[in-house]
Design a protein around this motif. Structure first.
Motif, PDB file in Angstrom:
ATOM      1  N   ILE A   3       0.848  -1.191   0.000  1.00 55.04           N
ATOM      2  CA  ILE A   3       0.000   0.000   0.000  1.00 55.04           C
ATOM      3  C   ILE A   3       0.885   1.242   0.000  1.00 55.04           C
ATOM      4  O   ILE A   3       1.837   1.322   0.771  1.00 55.04           O
ATOM      5  N   TYR A   4       0.584   2.184  -0.867  1.00 60.13           N
ATOM      6  CA  TYR A   4       1.319   3.441  -0.860  1.00 60.13           C
ATOM      7  C   TYR A   4       0.684   4.377   0.157  1.00 60.13           C
ATOM      8  O   TYR A   4      -0.536   4.491   0.201  1.00 60.13           O
ATOM      9  N   VAL A   5       1.490   5.004   0.979  1.00 57.75           N
ATOM     10  CA  VAL A   5       0.933   5.890   1.997  1.00 57.75           C
ATOM     11  C   VAL A   5       1.506   7.290   1.864  1.00 57.75           C
ATOM     12  O   VAL A   5       2.588   7.483   1.307  1.00 57.75           O
ATOM     13  N   ILE A   6       0.750   8.231   2.384  1.00 63.70           N
ATOM     14  CA  ILE A   6       1.218   9.617   2.413  1.00 63.70           C
ATOM     15  C   ILE A   6       1.428   9.973   3.876  1.00 63.70           C
ATOM     16  O   ILE A   6       0.552   9.747   4.694  1.00 63.70           O
ATOM     17  N   GLY A   7       2.560  10.511   4.180  1.00 64.12           N
ATOM     18  CA  GLY A   7       2.820  10.925   5.559  1.00 64.12           C
ATOM     19  C   GLY A   7       3.234   9.764   6.441  1.00 64.12           C
ATOM     20  O   GLY A   7       3.776   8.771   5.971  1.00 64.12           O
ATOM     21  N   TYR A   8       2.966   9.894   7.740  1.00 64.60           N
ATOM     22  CA  TYR A   8       3.469   8.955   8.736  1.00 64.60           C
ATOM     23  C   TYR A   8       2.334   8.159   9.356  1.00 64.60           C
ATOM     24  O   TYR A   8       1.732   8.611  10.308  1.00 64.60           O
ATOM     25  N   PRO A   9       2.009   7.008   8.876  1.00 66.06           N
ATOM     26  CA  PRO A   9       0.908   6.273   9.499  1.00 66.06           C
ATOM     27  C   PRO A   9       1.349   5.696  10.836  1.00 66.06           C
ATOM     28  O   PRO A   9       2.460   5.196  10.966  1.00 66.06           O
ATOM     29  N   ALA A  15      -3.469   4.016   6.625  1.00 61.30           N
ATOM     30  CA  ALA A  15      -2.968   3.764   5.280  1.00 61.30           C
ATOM     31  C   ALA A  15      -4.105   3.436   4.318  1.00 61.30           C
ATOM     32  O   ALA A  15      -3.902   2.885   3.253  1.00 61.30           O
TER      33      ALA A  15
END
Lengths: 199, 199
Positions: A3-9, A15
């Protein structure tokens, strides 16, 4: 599954695809963390305070160094935080807090607070810092500031597994929302910790 | 090239093989960061202060979720820090500092200080926090505490690219080393910031 995430999960839920996040925050598409980061940027820029979110602790295991490019981390894991997420300085005092949100309409469950964070906040209070929780009930879009002592006492009482929405409402302070800052949480801090000084 | 690392490298050099690290710290095998972390653990445990190293900021791009296992970060990059590495509470005051070491025998080069860190420390001082640098000259195994204001003034003077060892020695305070804590840096903080109160 990748999974591509943005920021800091912090946890798997964050996510999710953006569309699903938009839905879960009643179409606002903004998480509590995002609101707090925007508010802190505003407070820092106008010199009212100096408060930052700490980076999510990550254990790096393997780093790749492609030639002429930045180091690329290729194996790492999220670590359990040993402190709270936010700290800084306000009105000459050290400030330290943890922010949590819940979808529950009736209570905030203590299981989402890590024992390390309770220990950390106890130490903050012992060192004469200002410590509190910011709790958002996403169903009502209401965000409260509640003193760390109140939460710690209830957390450590064996009978309690949560704090009810009504208790948060009566023991805490509702944080006003706006455009800039998104969350006027320092006004709530003034109200709880500087009431005497401001008279 | 793939290199396995232990802990949180800030720059490529720290990802050297252990043997080479041992060598570079005169056989002690301990970096300034390691010494400070040990000292902070000691200070925190004995309730003298509450000071932590912030996690290294990492931009996570891709996370893999193997079934029944912890989330695995498979693509991430080190971000430029926007604050200093250490902060906390001591004697009721907010404390904030950056720690650096140099192999140079003559001076500490300013190029290893990031502009964001200077801006952050200026804000710390503006908010009435205690801000300083801890600088280690590894060649002499000497570690100094030097007030942020002193460094900021020199850093912002266009003619200066570094601060000499002699200046650090005369303007700063030598931090005593021991077993526990490894670096008695709070004694240096007392000497610089609480001298009047302690009389």
């Amino acid at each position: 599954m990748v999974i591509y995430v943005i920021g800091y999960p912090n946890k798997k839920q964050t996510a999710q695809p953006i569309a699903s996040q938009m839905h879960s925050y009643s179409g606002r598409g903004m998480s509590l963390e995002h609101d707090l980061n925007l508010s802190n940027t505003y407070y820092n820029e106008c010199s009212r305070a100096l408060i930052h979110k700490k980076p999510t602790p990550i254990q790096v295991v393997r780093v790749d160094y492609p030639e002429r490019s930045a180091a690329k981390i290729v194996e790492a894991y999220y670590k359990t935080p040993s402190t709270t997420d936010y700290n800084g300085i306000y009105r000459g005092r050290a400030i330290d807090f943890e922010a949590k949100e819940t979808r529950s309409k009736t209570s905030f469950p203590f299981k989402s607070i890590h024992p390390h964070q309770i220990l950390h906040l106890k130490r903050v209070l012992h060192q004469k810092g200002i410590g509190f929780f910011i709790i958002r009930f996403t169903s009502y879009d209401e965000t409260f500031l509640i003193d760390a002592n109140t939460i710690i006492t209830m957390y450590e009482s064996e009978k309690r597994k949560s704090i009810s929405y009504d208790t948060v409402k009566s023991c805490g302070v509702l944080i006003q929302q706006g455009l800039t800052p998104r969350l006027k949480y320092l006004d709530a801090v003034d109200q709880v910790y500087f009431k005497e000084e401001d008279k």
